[in-house]
Design a protein around this motif. Structure first.
Motif, PDB file in Angstrom:
ATOM      1  N   LEU A  17       0.836  -1.197   0.000  1.00 37.66           N
ATOM      2  CA  LEU A  17       0.000   0.000   0.000  1.00 37.66           C
ATOM      3  C   LEU A  17       0.871   1.248   0.000  1.00 37.66           C
ATOM      4  O   LEU A  17       0.637   2.187  -0.774  1.00 37.66           O
ATOM      5  CB  LEU A  17      -0.927  -0.001   1.210  1.00 37.66           C
ATOM      6  CG  LEU A  17      -1.784   1.252   1.391  1.00 37.66           C
ATOM      7  CD1 LEU A  17      -2.703   1.476   0.196  1.00 37.66           C
ATOM      8  CD2 LEU A  17      -2.600   1.160   2.689  1.00 37.66           C
ATOM      9  N   GLU A  18       1.879   1.266   0.845  1.00 38.52           N
ATOM     10  CA  GLU A  18       2.761   2.427   0.912  1.00 38.52           C
ATOM     11  C   GLU A  18       3.494   2.627  -0.417  1.00 38.52           C
ATOM     12  O   GLU A  18       3.656   3.760  -0.889  1.00 38.52           O
ATOM     13  CB  GLU A  18       3.768   2.268   2.038  1.00 38.52           C
ATOM     14  CG  GLU A  18       4.674   3.478   2.210  1.00 38.52           C
ATOM     15  CD  GLU A  18       5.543   3.393   3.453  1.00 38.52           C
ATOM     16  OE1 GLU A  18       6.234   4.389   3.726  1.00 38.52           O
ATOM     17  OE2 GLU A  18       5.512   2.352   4.147  1.00 38.52           O
ATOM     18  N   GLU A  19       3.907   1.533  -1.058  1.00 38.30           N
ATOM     19  CA  GLU A  19       4.630   1.640  -2.319  1.00 38.30           C
ATOM     20  C   GLU A  19       3.767   2.245  -3.426  1.00 38.30           C
ATOM     21  O   GLU A  19       4.231   3.093  -4.199  1.00 38.30           O
ATOM     22  CB  GLU A  19       5.166   0.270  -2.734  1.00 38.30           C
ATOM     23  CG  GLU A  19       6.333  -0.194  -1.881  1.00 38.30           C
ATOM     24  CD  GLU A  19       6.827  -1.582  -2.267  1.00 38.30           C
ATOM     25  OE1 GLU A  19       6.107  -2.291  -2.987  1.00 38.30           O
ATOM     26  OE2 GLU A  19       7.931  -1.942  -1.837  1.00 38.30           O
ATOM     27  N   VAL A  20       2.511   1.828  -3.506  1.00 35.76           N
ATOM     28  CA  VAL A  20       1.669   2.389  -4.566  1.00 35.76           C
ATOM     29  C   VAL A  20       1.302   3.835  -4.257  1.00 35.76           C
ATOM     30  O   VAL A  20       1.170   4.665  -5.171  1.00 35.76           O
ATOM     31  CB  VAL A  20       0.393   1.544  -4.813  1.00 35.76           C
ATOM     32  CG1 VAL A  20       0.756   0.149  -5.265  1.00 35.76           C
ATOM     33  CG2 VAL A  20      -0.509   1.499  -3.602  1.00 35.76           C
ATOM     34  N   LEU A  21       1.156   4.179  -2.989  1.00 33.04           N
ATOM     35  CA  LEU A  21       0.861   5.563  -2.629  1.00 33.04           C
ATOM     36  C   LEU A  21       2.022   6.480  -2.991  1.00 33.04           C
ATOM     37  O   LEU A  21       1.829   7.579  -3.520  1.00 33.04           O
ATOM     38  CB  LEU A  21       0.561   5.666  -1.133  1.00 33.04           C
ATOM     39  CG  LEU A  21      -0.775   5.089  -0.667  1.00 33.04           C
ATOM     40  CD1 LEU A  21      -0.822   5.014   0.857  1.00 33.04           C
ATOM     41  CD2 LEU A  21      -1.931   5.925  -1.187  1.00 33.04           C
ATOM     42  N   ARG A  22       3.234   6.028  -2.695  1.00 36.19           N
ATOM     43  CA  ARG A  22       4.414   6.842  -3.027  1.00 36.19           C
ATOM     44  C   ARG A  22       4.641   6.895  -4.536  1.00 36.19           C
ATOM     45  O   ARG A  22       5.088   7.919  -5.057  1.00 36.19           O
ATOM     46  CB  ARG A  22       5.658   6.264  -2.346  1.00 36.19           C
ATOM     47  CG  ARG A  22       5.567   6.091  -0.844  1.00 36.19           C
ATOM     48  CD  ARG A  22       5.384   7.372  -0.102  1.00 36.19           C
ATOM     49  NE  ARG A  22       5.362   7.164   1.342  1.00 36.19           N
ATOM     50  CZ  ARG A  22       4.954   8.054   2.232  1.00 36.19           C
ATOM     51  NH1 ARG A  22       4.513   9.238   1.826  1.00 36.19           N
ATOM     52  NH2 ARG A  22       4.966   7.786   3.536  1.00 36.19           N
ATOM     53  N   GLY A  23       4.314   5.805  -5.225  1.00 38.54           N
ATOM     54  CA  GLY A  23       4.583   5.743  -6.657  1.00 38.54           C
ATOM     55  C   GLY A  23       3.530   6.392  -7.526  1.00 38.54           C
ATOM     56  O   GLY A  23       3.790   6.711  -8.685  1.00 38.54           O
ATOM     57  N   GLU A  24       2.305   6.569  -6.993  1.00 39.97           N
ATOM     58  CA  GLU A  24       1.206   7.135  -7.780  1.00 39.97           C
ATOM     59  C   GLU A  24       0.542   8.268  -6.995  1.00 39.97           C
ATOM     60  O   GLU A  24      -0.612   8.174  -6.568  1.00 39.97           O
ATOM     61  CB  GLU A  24       0.172   6.053  -8.115  1.00 39.97           C
ATOM     62  CG  GLU A  24       0.725   4.874  -8.888  1.00 39.97           C
ATOM     63  CD  GLU A  24       1.107   5.244 -10.307  1.00 39.97           C
ATOM     64  OE1 GLU A  24       0.695   6.316 -10.784  1.00 39.97           O
ATOM     65  OE2 GLU A  24       1.826   4.449 -10.957  1.00 39.97           O
ATOM     66  N   PRO A  25       1.251   9.374  -6.773  1.00 43.82           N
ATOM     67  CA  PRO A  25       0.719  10.442  -5.924  1.00 43.82           C
ATOM     68  C   PRO A  25      -0.485  11.167  -6.513  1.00 43.82           C
ATOM     69  O   PRO A  25      -1.175  11.893  -5.795  1.00 43.82           O
ATOM     70  CB  PRO A  25       1.921  11.392  -5.777  1.00 43.82           C
ATOM     71  CG  PRO A  25       2.746  11.147  -7.001  1.00 43.82           C
ATOM     72  CD  PRO A  25       2.605   9.679  -7.279  1.00 43.82           C
ATOM     73  N   GLU A  26      -0.750  10.953  -7.827  1.00 42.92           N
ATOM     74  CA  GLU A  26      -1.846  11.690  -8.455  1.00 42.92           C
ATOM     75  C   GLU A  26      -3.209  11.042  -8.208  1.00 42.92           C
ATOM     76  O   GLU A  26      -4.242  11.646  -8.509  1.00 42.92           O
ATOM     77  CB  GLU A  26      -1.602  11.816  -9.963  1.00 42.92           C
ATOM     78  CG  GLU A  26      -1.967  10.592 -10.801  1.00 42.92           C
ATOM     79  CD  GLU A  26      -0.931   9.483 -10.742  1.00 42.92           C
ATOM     80  OE1 GLU A  26      -1.116   8.480 -11.461  1.00 42.92           O
ATOM     81  OE2 GLU A  26       0.046   9.600  -9.995  1.00 42.92           O
ATOM     82  N   VAL A  27      -3.250   9.808  -7.701  1.00 37.97           N
ATOM     83  CA  VAL A  27      -4.551   9.155  -7.522  1.00 37.97           C
ATOM     84  C   VAL A  27      -5.290   9.766  -6.336  1.00 37.97           C
ATOM     85  O   VAL A  27      -4.689  10.226  -5.367  1.00 37.97           O
ATOM     86  CB  VAL A  27      -4.417   7.621  -7.356  1.00 37.97           C
ATOM     87  CG1 VAL A  27      -3.720   7.013  -8.553  1.00 37.97           C
ATOM     88  CG2 VAL A  27      -3.715   7.263  -6.066  1.00 37.97           C
ATOM     89  N   ASP A  28      -6.613   9.761  -6.444  1.00 41.56           N
ATOM     90  CA  ASP A  28      -7.453  10.318  -5.387  1.00 41.56           C
ATOM     91  C   ASP A  28      -7.836   9.274  -4.348  1.00 41.56           C
ATOM     92  O   ASP A  28      -8.022   9.607  -3.169  1.00 41.56           O
ATOM     93  CB  ASP A  28      -8.735  10.907  -5.992  1.00 41.56           C
ATOM     94  CG  ASP A  28      -8.451  12.010  -6.983  1.00 41.56           C
ATOM     95  OD1 ASP A  28      -7.897  13.051  -6.568  1.00 41.56           O
ATOM     96  OD2 ASP A  28      -8.760  11.826  -8.182  1.00 41.56           O
ATOM     97  N   LEU A  29      -7.994   8.023  -4.806  1.00 41.02           N
ATOM     98  CA  LEU A  29      -8.489   6.969  -3.911  1.00 41.02           C
ATOM     99  C   LEU A  29      -7.840   5.641  -4.291  1.00 41.02           C
ATOM    100  O   LEU A  29      -7.638   5.375  -5.479  1.00 41.02           O
ATOM    101  CB  LEU A  29     -10.009   6.879  -3.992  1.00 41.02           C
ATOM    102  CG  LEU A  29     -10.725   5.901  -3.067  1.00 41.02           C
ATOM    103  CD1 LEU A  29     -12.092   6.464  -2.657  1.00 41.02           C
ATOM    104  CD2 LEU A  29     -10.902   4.532  -3.704  1.00 41.02           C
ATOM    105  N   VAL A  30      -7.553   4.830  -3.290  1.00 36.92           N
ATOM    106  CA  VAL A  30      -7.006   3.490  -3.499  1.00 36.92           C
ATOM    107  C   VAL A  30      -8.016   2.464  -2.994  1.00 36.92           C
ATOM    108  O   VAL A  30      -8.546   2.593  -1.883  1.00 36.92           O
ATOM    109  CB  VAL A  30      -5.665   3.313  -2.762  1.00 36.92           C
ATOM    110  CG1 VAL A  30      -5.195   1.862  -2.847  1.00 36.92           C
ATOM    111  CG2 VAL A  30      -4.599   4.245  -3.340  1.00 36.92           C
TER     112      VAL A  30
END
Length: 208
Positions: A17-30
């Motif tokens: 989860l942390e990796e995708v958040l750091r790698g895709e900062p433009e997303v609004d929701l996961v």
């Protein structure tokens, strides 16, 4: 709204989860699967506040629960499996969620609000081709009935009870009950733009 639909592996920490958040900062929701957060809700809230992203997923306390977390790390919806679903409005978008087999056991119990998004965090993959087809069919019916986009995802691994089969699943159905995408045995993550219906797939960063 840009939504990241993830198919992570089962793990004890929230590293993917942390990796995708750091790698895709433009997303609004996961959107991550049922049970992914284990019991570490505090860590998830801290991550969402740090990254300024919303989250729909599930955790255990000790039984399965659904959680929706806002950009500021606040838990805006937290309920046990098979309870009244309820809905929340975040940034002008009304959303609710089914949790795994609630899809077949009780369907969507609405609260009277008109919905924009219905999320469906699933635990492990499907245990048969027949189950896969059944769940996609039910999702199409619910999306059409409520006039809302419905999005589901499972873990990339794991099996249900004593089943030797685990078919990873992720899908997105539009307001008319039509497929935007349906993924079977494909664990690439997806970023969906709900405004245009466009999406792209990519593999989780190396090491996940």
């Amino acid at each position: 709204m840009k939504i990241l639909i993830g198919l992570p592996k089962l793990e004890n920490q929230n590293r993917q989860l942390e990796e995708v958040l750091r790698g895709e900062p433009e997303v609004d929701l996961v959107l991550f699967p049922e049970g992914y957060l284990n019991e570490d809700l505090k860590l998830a809230s801290t991550l969402m506040r740090s990254c300024g992203t919303m989250l729909v997923s599930g955790y255990r306390k000790p039984k399965d629960r659904l959680v929706i977390i806002g950009r500021n790390g606040e838990v805006v919806l937290d309920r046990a499996k098979y309870e009244q679903h309820g809905s929340v409005e975040l940034e002008g978008v009304r959303m609710t969620s089914l949790l795994c087999d609630e899809l077949v056991k009780q369907g969507l119990i609405g609260d009277g609000h008109t919905l924009d998004l219905i999320f469906h965090p699933i635990g492990v993959g499907m245990f048969s081709e027949e189950q896969f087809s059944e769940w996609i069919g039910l999702a199409k019916n619910i999306a059409k009935q409520h006039g809302a986009i419905m999005i589901g995802t499972s873990h990339a691994d794991g099996a249900y009870r004593d089943s030797e089969i685990s078919i990873p699943i992720a899908y997105c159905i539009n307001q008319n009950g039509e497929e935007i995408f349906v993924k079977k045995n494909d664990v690439r993550m997806v970023i969906l733009d709900t405004n245009t219906g466009s999406f792209h797939e990519y593999a989780l960063v190396e090491g996940a």
